[in-house]
Design a protein around this motif. Structure first.
Motif, PDB file in Angstrom:
ATOM      1  N   LEU A   1       2.177  -4.721   5.496  1.00 51.46           N
ATOM      2  CA  LEU A   1       1.884  -6.139   5.616  1.00 51.46           C
ATOM      3  C   LEU A   1       2.602  -6.714   6.829  1.00 51.46           C
ATOM      4  CD1 LEU A   1       0.725  -8.791   4.433  1.00 51.46           C
ATOM      5  CD2 LEU A   1       2.895  -9.028   3.196  1.00 51.46           C
TER       6      LEU A   1
ATOM      7  N   PHE B   1      -4.629 -12.242   5.424  1.00 54.94           N
ATOM      8  CA  PHE B   1      -3.549 -11.312   5.727  1.00 54.94           C
ATOM      9  C   PHE B   1      -3.856 -10.542   7.007  1.00 54.94           C
ATOM     10  CE2 PHE B   1      -1.560 -11.455   1.495  1.00 54.94           C
ATOM     11  CZ  PHE B   1      -2.601 -11.927   0.721  1.00 54.94           C
TER      12      PHE B   1
ATOM     13  N   GLN C   1      -1.637  -0.567  10.377  1.00 59.93           N
ATOM     14  CA  GLN C   1      -1.712   0.815   9.918  1.00 59.93           C
ATOM     15  C   GLN C   1      -1.401   1.737  11.089  1.00 59.93           C
ATOM     16  OE1 GLN C   1      -5.556   2.365   8.515  1.00 59.93           O
ATOM     17  NE2 GLN C   1      -4.490   3.270   6.755  1.00 59.93           N
TER      18      GLN C   1
ATOM     19  N   PHE D   1      -5.603  -4.623  10.689  1.00 57.67           N
ATOM     20  CA  PHE D   1      -6.693  -5.078   9.838  1.00 57.67           C
ATOM     21  C   PHE D   1      -6.451  -6.509   9.389  1.00 57.67           C
ATOM     22  CE2 PHE D   1      -9.114  -1.270   9.318  1.00 57.67           C
ATOM     23  CZ  PHE D   1      -8.209  -0.229   9.421  1.00 57.67           C
TER      24      PHE D   1
ATOM     25  N   TYR E   1      -2.681  -6.752   8.240  1.00 54.13           N
ATOM     26  CA  TYR E   1      -1.991  -5.516   7.918  1.00 54.13           C
ATOM     27  C   TYR E   1      -2.010  -4.616   9.147  1.00 54.13           C
ATOM     28  CZ  TYR E   1      -1.675  -6.251   2.842  1.00 54.13           C
ATOM     29  OH  TYR E   1      -1.361  -6.719   1.597  1.00 54.13           O
TER      30      TYR E   1
ATOM     31  N   PHE F   1       0.804  -1.213   0.000  1.00 57.39           N
ATOM     32  CA  PHE F   1       0.000   0.000   0.000  1.00 57.39           C
ATOM     33  C   PHE F   1       0.839   1.266   0.000  1.00 57.39           C
ATOM     34  CE2 PHE F   1      -4.408  -1.291   0.598  1.00 57.39           C
ATOM     35  CZ  PHE F   1      -4.254  -2.637   0.875  1.00 57.39           C
ATOM     36  N   GLY F   2       0.282   2.299  -0.600  1.00 61.68           N
ATOM     37  CA  GLY F   2       0.848   3.630  -0.513  1.00 61.68           C
ATOM     38  C   GLY F   2       0.365   4.337   0.741  1.00 61.68           C
TER      39      GLY F   2
ATOM     40  N   MET G   1      -0.255   1.530   5.289  1.00 59.89           N
ATOM     41  CA  MET G   1      -0.633   0.156   5.572  1.00 59.89           C
ATOM     42  C   MET G   1       0.581  -0.747   5.311  1.00 59.89           C
ATOM     43  SD  MET G   1      -3.805  -1.158   6.261  1.00 59.89           S
ATOM     44  CE  MET G   1      -5.040  -0.486   5.179  1.00 59.89           C
TER      45      MET G   1
END
Lengths: 114, 117
Positions: B47, B35, B39, B91, B37, A105-106, B45
């Motif tokens: 991994l 997955f 943040q 997440f 993730y 993700f960016g 975000m």
């Protein structure tokens, strides 16, 4: 190794306007997906681009459109902005055919619609 | 349609302790990926870990490990030796392939984890 980049970082628009957000994928990646993340929520899938075509789309109206360029970068366009379009827009890239297609993700673009 | 549920909106843990974040999902598919993730407040975000559904062995990445229970459709994340830098929104995400090699991720609503000094 360049990661996913997005521009601009922040954007303020008024209702009815149009906006374009930009994404450059991680080096070597060819697939770009866009997500909308409302405050306090998980990302919602908008659509995915591969080989310059929209390959899959989430439950978003036609006001949301996109484009992928030959260099794999991508744009997200939103027309006729509504207050409810205020959100963080995330771009994610991956390499097709790598099994699992892990997305990177960016940092996102924060769009505020007044 | 697939759904992902994270039933813990917020959790806290003392530094160096272990914490487990829960995730359940609903699908009729047999081949899919899961997955976690992270943040952070900076919002990028990241991994944390991934699990292929066809693998029975639970994935592990350093201090992060999962407990994947396919029959129960459960996918929890265990963080050992918690560090202040683990403070973030976590997440859980489900992914399956669609037509022509496409795929999409379905995310849960997240668990906000705070690591306390």
């Amino acid at each position: 190794d360049a990661g996913v980049t997005q521009s601009p970082t922040h954007l303020i628009k008024t209702r009815g306007q149009q906006v374009t957000l930009r994404c450059s994928p991680k080096s070597g990646h060819d697939t770009v997906s866009w997500y909308q993340q409302a405050l306090g929520q998980g990302p919602q899938f908008i659509f995915q681009y591969y080989e310059e075509e929209e390959r899959q789309r989430g439950n978003f109206p036609d006001r949301f459109s996109g484009h992928q360029f030959p260099n794999y970068s991508s744009e997200l366009n939103v027309n006729a902005l509504l207050l409810g379009d205020s959100a963080l827009y995330l771009c994610a890239s991956s390499l097709a055919g790598t099994g699992g297609d892990t997305q990177y993700f960016g940092p996102g673009t924060r769009l505020t619609v007044l | 349609a697939q759904t992902v549920t994270q039933s813990q909106p917020e959790m806290s843990v003392q530094e160096a302790e272990t914490v487990t974040l829960s995730c359940t999902y609903d699908t009729s598919e047999s081949n899919y990926y899961l997955f976690w993730y992270k943040q952070p407040p900076s919002r990028q975000m990241i991994l944390v870990i991934r699990q292929e559904a066809y693998k029975q062995q639970n994935a592990t990445e350093n201090r992060f490990s999962v407990n994947f229970q396919k029959a129960a459709k459960s996918f929890s994340l265990k963080i050992s030796d918690s560090q202040l830098g683990d403070t973030a929104m976590y997440f859980c995400a489900f992914m399956k392939h669609g037509p022509s090699g496409t795929y999409k991720y379905i995310f849960g609503t997240g668990t906000r984890l705070k690591v306390l000094a």
